[in-house]
Write an enzyme that holds these catalytic residues in place. Structure first.
Site, PDB file in Angstrom:
ATOM      1  N   HIS A 276      18.581  97.587  62.561  1.00 12.41           N
ATOM      2  CA  HIS A 276      18.499  96.317  63.288  1.00 12.41           C
ATOM      3  C   HIS A 276      19.134  96.476  64.669  1.00 12.41           C
ATOM      4  O   HIS A 276      20.178  97.119  64.811  1.00 12.41           O
ATOM      5  CB  HIS A 276      19.250  95.216  62.542  1.00 12.41           C
ATOM      6  CG  HIS A 276      18.564  94.721  61.308  1.00 12.41           C
ATOM      7  ND1 HIS A 276      17.333  95.161  60.889  1.00 12.41           N
ATOM      8  CD2 HIS A 276      18.968  93.787  60.388  1.00 12.41           C
ATOM      9  CE1 HIS A 276      16.998  94.519  59.776  1.00 12.41           C
ATOM     10  NE2 HIS A 276      17.968  93.699  59.460  1.00 12.41           N
TER      11      HIS A 276
ATOM     12  N   CYS B 170      22.747  90.980  56.946  1.00 11.76           N
ATOM     13  CA  CYS B 170      22.787  92.254  57.674  1.00 11.76           C
ATOM     14  C   CYS B 170      22.953  92.064  59.175  1.00 11.76           C
ATOM     15  O   CYS B 170      23.732  92.786  59.823  1.00 11.76           O
ATOM     16  CB  CYS B 170      21.532  93.070  57.374  1.00 11.76           C
ATOM     17  SG  CYS B 170      19.986  92.149  57.471  1.00 11.76           S
TER      18      CYS B 170
END
Length: 340
Positions: A243, A130
């Site tokens: 994130h 990710c």
């Protein structure tokens, strides 16, 4: 005519997002099945306005199915992906198992779409980590213009990257801070995550870096350019979803911050929000549920020759996992399978 699609790991965070995004993007599905482990057999999951009951992945016959999106972890993938691939079903795997296999393409469609042709060697395509996915989406258009020499990245990664257990631990520990009679010791993480940051994601390697940091280096080289030097520090933060990354870039030639901003505004998958005023940037809360990789705080770095800094934020369950997998499926469909 559309596709027969399998979503394996359909009861997990990423599997549910895969189903949501397939429906949202109106992927041409003729038939879809949700698979899970035996302990989750019969669990109901949503696909658009439909409800699917999960079936047991053990013993499932992949024959006749076109594409399988896997979100079941490396151990289960090692068992079931070869079975699906051998049956003629193309596996798009979200685990780390095949990412570094030279016979398996590792794809971020905005960056290296042409690598899709390599899928036929094993009938498997790997989805990147990710934190890597969002970074290379932001880096590639700049690399095409001025050639990147070196990247220094510090990540601020949400607990959803560790799955439902990670999210639950943050929630329970946060409540326990306000209810001191209840103690919630670290379980999923190495230290308390509530009101804290933890400079460790995955295990430590002999080099002193963690495996998550190593992944960002190796995957950036495989996806974008093997000559780019990358060093990473990956940190878990008490954020549920999204994130963030602070990225320092050194180029081979000068790239003005204004030109970089213009390039990124035109780049596929990127949304620039960069106002030099309080709140003129994107935070994890702002990006949840969105497809884009957001870039803010673009500015020259005068401490190195040809340097830039930027701030990059994305929904890790989407672009960092489920969305990228569905985009790979779309790419596979449009360039290779050509149904729908």
């Amino acid at each position: 005519m559309g596709y027969k699609v399998v979503v394996a790991g359909a009861t997990g965070n990423v599997g549910r997002e895969m189903l949501n995004i397939l429906a949202e993007r109106q992927f041409p599905v003729d038939e879809i099945v949700a698979l899970a482990s035996r302990r989750s057999l019969g669990t109901e999951v949503s696909f658009g306005d439909k409800t699917l009951k999960t079936k047991d992945i053990e013993g499932f016959d992949f024959t006749g199915w076109d594409i399988a999106l896997f979100a079941i972890g490396s151990d289960a993938t090692k068992q079931y992906a070869p079975i699906a691939a051998k049956a003629g079903c193309v596996v798009i795997d979200n685990s780390s198992l095949y990412r570094y296999d030279p016979d398996v393409p590792l794809i971020v469609p905005e960056v290296n779409a042409d690598a899709i042709t390599g899928y036929s060697r094993k009938n498997i395509i790997a989805n990147p980590n990710c934190s890597t996915a969002q970074m290379v989406v932001a880096l590639k258009p700049l690399h095409d213009r001025a050639r990147i020499k070196r990247v220094v990245v510090s990540t601020y990664q949400s607990v959803s990257g560790a799955g439902k257990e990670g999210m639950d631990e943050l929630w329970e520990q946060t409540k326990a801070v306000y209810n001191p009679t209840k103690d919630v010791p670290p379980s999923k993480f190495q230290k308390q995550i509530a009101f804290n940051v933890i400079p460790q994601i995955d295990v430590f390697l002999d080099s002193g870096e963690t495996k998550e940091e190593w992944k960002m280096v190796a995957e950036t080289k495989k996806i974008m350019d093997s000559s780019v030097k990358v060093t990473a520090t990956c940190v878990r933060v008490p954020v549920f979803v999204g994130h963030s990354e602070s990225i320092n870039i050194e180029f081979e030639e000068f790239l003005d911050e204004d030109e970089a901003r213009d390039i990124l505004r035109e780049a596929p998958g990127v949304l620039v929000i960069d106002k030099r005023e309080p709140g003129g940037y994107v935070t994890p809360i702002d990006c949840v549920g969105d497809y884009a990789t957001f870039v803010s705080r673009i500015r020259q770095d005068s401490t190195v020759e040809n340097g830039l800094n930027l701030w990059c934020v994305s929904d890790n369950l989407r672009k960092g996992a489920a969305l990228n997998a569905v985009q790979i499926a779309e790419l596979l469909g449009s360039r290779v399978l050509k149904k729908g």
